[in-house]
Design an enzyme around this catalytic site. Structure first.
Site, PDB file in Angstrom:
ATOM      1  N   GLU A 155       0.813  -1.203   0.000  1.00  0.00           N
ATOM      2  CA  GLU A 155       0.000   0.000   0.000  1.00  0.00           C
ATOM      3  C   GLU A 155       0.854   1.263   0.000  1.00  0.00           C
ATOM      4  OE1 GLU A 155      -4.184  -1.313   1.921  1.00  0.00           O
ATOM      5  OE2 GLU A 155      -2.618  -0.872   3.339  1.00  0.00           O
ATOM      6  N   CYS A 195       3.381   8.207   1.588  1.00  0.00           N
ATOM      7  CA  CYS A 195       4.011   7.158   2.389  1.00  0.00           C
ATOM      8  C   CYS A 195       4.156   5.932   1.489  1.00  0.00           C
ATOM      9  CB  CYS A 195       3.096   6.880   3.594  1.00  0.00           C
ATOM     10  SG  CYS A 195       3.684   5.568   4.654  1.00  0.00           S
ATOM     11  N   CYS A 221      -0.214   4.301  10.191  1.00  0.00           N
ATOM     12  CA  CYS A 221       1.003   3.494  10.252  1.00  0.00           C
ATOM     13  C   CYS A 221       0.743   2.145  10.883  1.00  0.00           C
ATOM     14  CB  CYS A 221       2.058   4.173  11.104  1.00  0.00           C
ATOM     15  SG  CYS A 221       2.753   5.583  10.335  1.00  0.00           S
ATOM     16  N   SER A 227      13.048   4.380  14.260  1.00  0.00           N
ATOM     17  CA  SER A 227      11.968   3.861  15.099  1.00  0.00           C
ATOM     18  C   SER A 227      12.569   3.358  16.407  1.00  0.00           C
ATOM     19  CB  SER A 227      11.256   2.731  14.361  1.00  0.00           C
ATOM     20  OG  SER A 227      10.623   3.257  13.227  1.00  0.00           O
ATOM     21  N   LEU A 228      12.512   4.175  17.434  1.00  0.00           N
ATOM     22  CA  LEU A 228      13.190   3.840  18.689  1.00  0.00           C
ATOM     23  C   LEU A 228      12.276   3.017  19.608  1.00  0.00           C
ATOM     24  CD1 LEU A 228      15.890   4.240  20.142  1.00  0.00           C
ATOM     25  CD2 LEU A 228      14.989   6.343  21.122  1.00  0.00           C
ATOM     26  N   CYS A 274       8.464  -6.531  14.278  1.00  0.00           N
ATOM     27  CA  CYS A 274       8.176  -5.763  15.502  1.00  0.00           C
ATOM     28  C   CYS A 274       6.811  -6.176  16.061  1.00  0.00           C
ATOM     29  CB  CYS A 274       8.191  -4.266  15.204  1.00  0.00           C
ATOM     30  SG  CYS A 274       9.787  -3.706  14.597  1.00  0.00           S
ATOM     31  N   CYS A 276       7.571  -7.871   6.119  1.00  0.00           N
ATOM     32  CA  CYS A 276       8.821  -7.360   6.726  1.00  0.00           C
ATOM     33  C   CYS A 276       9.407  -8.445   7.615  1.00  0.00           C
ATOM     34  CB  CYS A 276       8.542  -6.107   7.558  1.00  0.00           C
ATOM     35  SG  CYS A 276      10.048  -5.409   8.294  1.00  0.00           S
ATOM     36  N   CYS A 298       3.560  -4.097  15.147  1.00  0.00           N
ATOM     37  CA  CYS A 298       3.366  -3.736  13.733  1.00  0.00           C
ATOM     38  C   CYS A 298       2.685  -4.876  12.988  1.00  0.00           C
ATOM     39  CB  CYS A 298       4.718  -3.433  13.104  1.00  0.00           C
ATOM     40  SG  CYS A 298       4.623  -3.157  11.332  1.00  0.00           S
ATOM     41  N   GLU A 307      11.031  -2.798   5.735  1.00  0.00           N
ATOM     42  CA  GLU A 307      12.195  -2.107   6.293  1.00  0.00           C
ATOM     43  C   GLU A 307      13.060  -1.664   5.105  1.00  0.00           C
ATOM     44  OE1 GLU A 307      13.617  -0.827   9.154  1.00  0.00           O
ATOM     45  OE2 GLU A 307      15.086  -0.329   7.614  1.00  0.00           O
TER      46      GLU A 307
HETATM   47  N1  SAH Z   1      10.349  -0.386   8.814  1.00  0.00           N
HETATM   48  C1  SAH Z   1      10.495   0.996   8.995  1.00  0.00           C
HETATM   49  C2  SAH Z   1       9.486   1.819   8.223  1.00  0.00           C
HETATM   50  C3  SAH Z   1       8.080   1.306   8.163  1.00  0.00           C
HETATM   51  S1  SAH Z   1       7.167   1.352   9.677  1.00  0.00           S
HETATM   52  C4  SAH Z   1      10.482   1.356  10.475  1.00  0.00           C
HETATM   53  O1  SAH Z   1      10.163   0.503  11.278  1.00  0.00           O
HETATM   54  O2  SAH Z   1      10.827   2.483  10.790  1.00  0.00           O
HETATM   55  C5  SAH Z   1       6.790   3.085   9.822  1.00  0.00           C
HETATM   56  C6  SAH Z   1       6.515   3.539  11.242  1.00  0.00           C
HETATM   57  O3  SAH Z   1       5.267   3.018  11.715  1.00  0.00           O
HETATM   58  C7  SAH Z   1       7.566   3.057  12.219  1.00  0.00           C
HETATM   59  O4  SAH Z   1       7.971   4.073  13.092  1.00  0.00           O
HETATM   60  C8  SAH Z   1       6.818   1.997  12.965  1.00  0.00           C
HETATM   61  O5  SAH Z   1       7.391   1.765  14.202  1.00  0.00           O
HETATM   62  C9  SAH Z   1       5.425   2.555  13.033  1.00  0.00           C
HETATM   63  N2  SAH Z   1       4.403   1.567  13.346  1.00  0.00           N
HETATM   64  C10 SAH Z   1       4.363   0.287  12.989  1.00  0.00           C
HETATM   65  N3  SAH Z   1       3.269  -0.315  13.473  1.00  0.00           N
HETATM   66  C11 SAH Z   1       2.585   0.622  14.147  1.00  0.00           C
HETATM   67  C12 SAH Z   1       1.339   0.626  14.858  1.00  0.00           C
HETATM   68  N4  SAH Z   1       0.600  -0.477  14.952  1.00  0.00           N
HETATM   69  N5  SAH Z   1       0.957   1.758  15.414  1.00  0.00           N
HETATM   70  C13 SAH Z   1       1.693   2.890  15.301  1.00  0.00           C
HETATM   71  N6  SAH Z   1       2.856   2.956  14.645  1.00  0.00           N
HETATM   72  C14 SAH Z   1       3.299   1.829  14.069  1.00  0.00           C
HETATM   73 FE1  SF4 Z   2       9.126  -3.935   9.823  1.00  0.00          FE
HETATM   74 FE2  SF4 Z   2       9.008  -1.324  10.464  1.00  0.00          FE
HETATM   75 FE3  SF4 Z   2       6.938  -2.966  10.946  1.00  0.00          FE
HETATM   76 FE4  SF4 Z   2       9.156  -3.194  12.395  1.00  0.00          FE
HETATM   77  S1  SF4 Z   2       7.785  -1.429  12.322  1.00  0.00           S
HETATM   78  S2  SF4 Z   2       8.004  -4.900  11.467  1.00  0.00           S
HETATM   79  S3  SF4 Z   2      10.696  -2.751  10.859  1.00  0.00           S
HETATM   80  S4  SF4 Z   2       7.723  -2.419   8.956  1.00  0.00           S
END
Ligand code: SAH
Ligand code: SF4
Length: 397
Positions: free
Chosen positions: A114, A127, A368, A243-244, A138, A134, A141, A190
């Site tokens: 998407e 975006c 996100c 993404s910390l 995480c 991925c 996510c 990622e």
């Molecule tokens: N993989 C990369 C970029 C894609 S994710 C990364 O992790 O940075 C983009 C952003 O969305 C990241 O900061 C991620 O942590 C955040 N994200 C993922 N799942 C989420 C959720 N369920 N709620 C809010 N933010 C989320």
């Molecule tokens: Fe992958 Fe980013 Fe989602 Fe983590 S937050 S699983 S790195 S897409």
């Protein structure tokens, strides 16, 4: 009740040559300008021809060589015989009441990715996805919960921008004026685990003959692939978001499993090195607020310590607090708004610029981590996803 989703006339969309003969092997969306110049050289053509071609493709949205009136007929015939400009089939498109637009693209093999357009007063942000699924996995996510399917090619990354930009220009009647001013690599995947395809795509975004975006307006978001942060600083230093999500390794290990390989101190070292080459003088830290997990005052205090230990007293980072978008398999909840505000105040009072991300496109699941988020079993995922969406506006064959 008024439907928040507006229908869009299919006839006005830019056309892409989705059905192509098997011998037309090269998709010109797969190249940055240098790549296209090398390709044209193989056809016996000079670099300025590649520049013209690149402008037709990315600035004008052309996919038909016959449109390219200032290219010699002989070159157009050569290109017709061996190349094509092929976007991704659009499975669905949703337009939110707030103007956010989400496209679901078919990338074959039952996978879909998407892209989301977010209009604001002073900018239009797209975006973009970099992978189908991925591998980082995480916990919070939904893309991570799907597992990894495959890397997107440069052409598949750029096709999201190519399609969105030219579809929106036509729809909004901008008379050829640019609509997308910012790109964030924050869709599925990622980006730094798909480095080889990512870099030419970024270069095409930045190229004055392509989308002409400044390095400050293109952001790569990463969960922390340390060696690739260093490589990006040399190859294509765009704005960086990290993404910390946690202030210490004990908490970050289970949330972002990549932390076991590249723990927080190594990640922050890489951020400091990146800053020497970055187009902005700060790194943005994304921090997803998870109820009772990482949202306590103690966590804010630990973050402040982490930040103060670096940068020689200068402000070198910003925090973007993201309200968690919950999904059942995560077993996690969104922090209450008051706690997010308190957390933001603690950081701000310590002199750290902190924003709380507005949620956009809620009515179309455009936030996100919700991207392509309802897929666990990827068998015929694209078709099922198209069916599962609440309102399907348009199905493009
Ligand atoms: N993989 C990369 C970029 C894609 S994710 C990364 O992790 O940075 C983009 C952003 O969305 C990241 O900061 C991620 O942590 C955040 N994200 C993922 N799942 C989420 C959720 N369920 N709620 C809010 N933010 C989320
Ligand atoms: Fe992958 Fe980013 Fe989602 Fe983590 S937050 S699983 S790195 S897409």
């Amino acid at each position: 009740m008024v439907c928040p989703v507006q229908a869009v006339p299919a006839a006005e969309e830019p056309r892409a040559a989705w059905h192509r003969p098997a011998d037309m092997n090269t998709n010109l969306l797969d190249f940055d300008l240098d790549g296209l110049a090398a390709y044209c050289e193989q056809l016996g053509e000079k670099r300025f021809r590649a520049t013209q071609l690149f402008r037709w493709i990315h600035q004008r949205g052309a996919s038909d060589f016959d449109q390219m009136s200032d290219l010699a007929k002989s070159l157009r015939e050569k290109l017709k015989a061996c190349a094509h400009i092929t976007a991704l089939p659009v499975l669905t498109e949703h337009v939110s009441a707030d103007g956010t637009v989400k496209w679901l693209f078919d990338v074959g093999g039952g996978d879909a990715v998407e892209a989301v357009f977010i209009p604001e007063d002073d900018r239009g942000t797209l975006c973009v996805s970099s992978q189908a699924g991925c591998a980082v996995g995480c916990r919070f996510c939904s893309t991570g919960h799907q597992g990894f399917s495959r890397n997107l090619s440069t052409g598949e990354i750029l096709a999201q921008l190519w399609y969105a930009e030219h579809a929106l220009r036509k729809r909004l009647g901008t008379g050829g004026e640019r609509v997308i001013s910012n790109v964030v690599m924050m869709g599925m995947g990622e980006p730094l685990q798909n480095y080889t395809a990512l870099v030419p795509a970024l270069r095409a975004m930045l190229d004055d003959h392509g989308y002409g975006l400044s390095r400050r307006r293109v952001t790569v978001s990463t969960s922390g692939v340390v060696p690739m942060i260093d490589r990006l600083s040399q190859d294509c230093a765009v704005a960086m978001a990290v993404s910390l999500h946690a202030p210490n390794d004990e908490l970050r290990d289970p949330l972002v499993p990549l932390n076991r390989k590249y723990p927080i101190h190594e990640l922050l070292d890489a951020c400091e090195r990146y800053l020497e080459f970055a187009p902005r003088d700060f790194i943005t830290f994304e921090y997803c607020m998870l109820d009772g997990v990482n949202d306590q005052p103690e966590h804010a205090r630990q973050l402040i310590e982490l930040v103060r230990a670096r940068g020689d007293g200068r402000s070198w980072c910003k925090f973007n607090l993201i309200p968690f978008n919950p999904f059942p398999a995560s077993g996690l909840l969104r922090s209450p708004a008051a706690r997010v505000t308190e957390f933001a105040s603690l950081l701000s009072n310590a002199g750290i610029v902190t924003t709380v991300r507005k949620t956009r496109g809620d009515d179309i699941d455009a936030a996100c981590g919700q991207l392509a988020g309802d897929v666990k079993d990827r068998t015929r995922a694209a078709e099922r996803m198209a069916r599962q969406r609440t309102i399907v506006l348009k199905q493009v064959p």
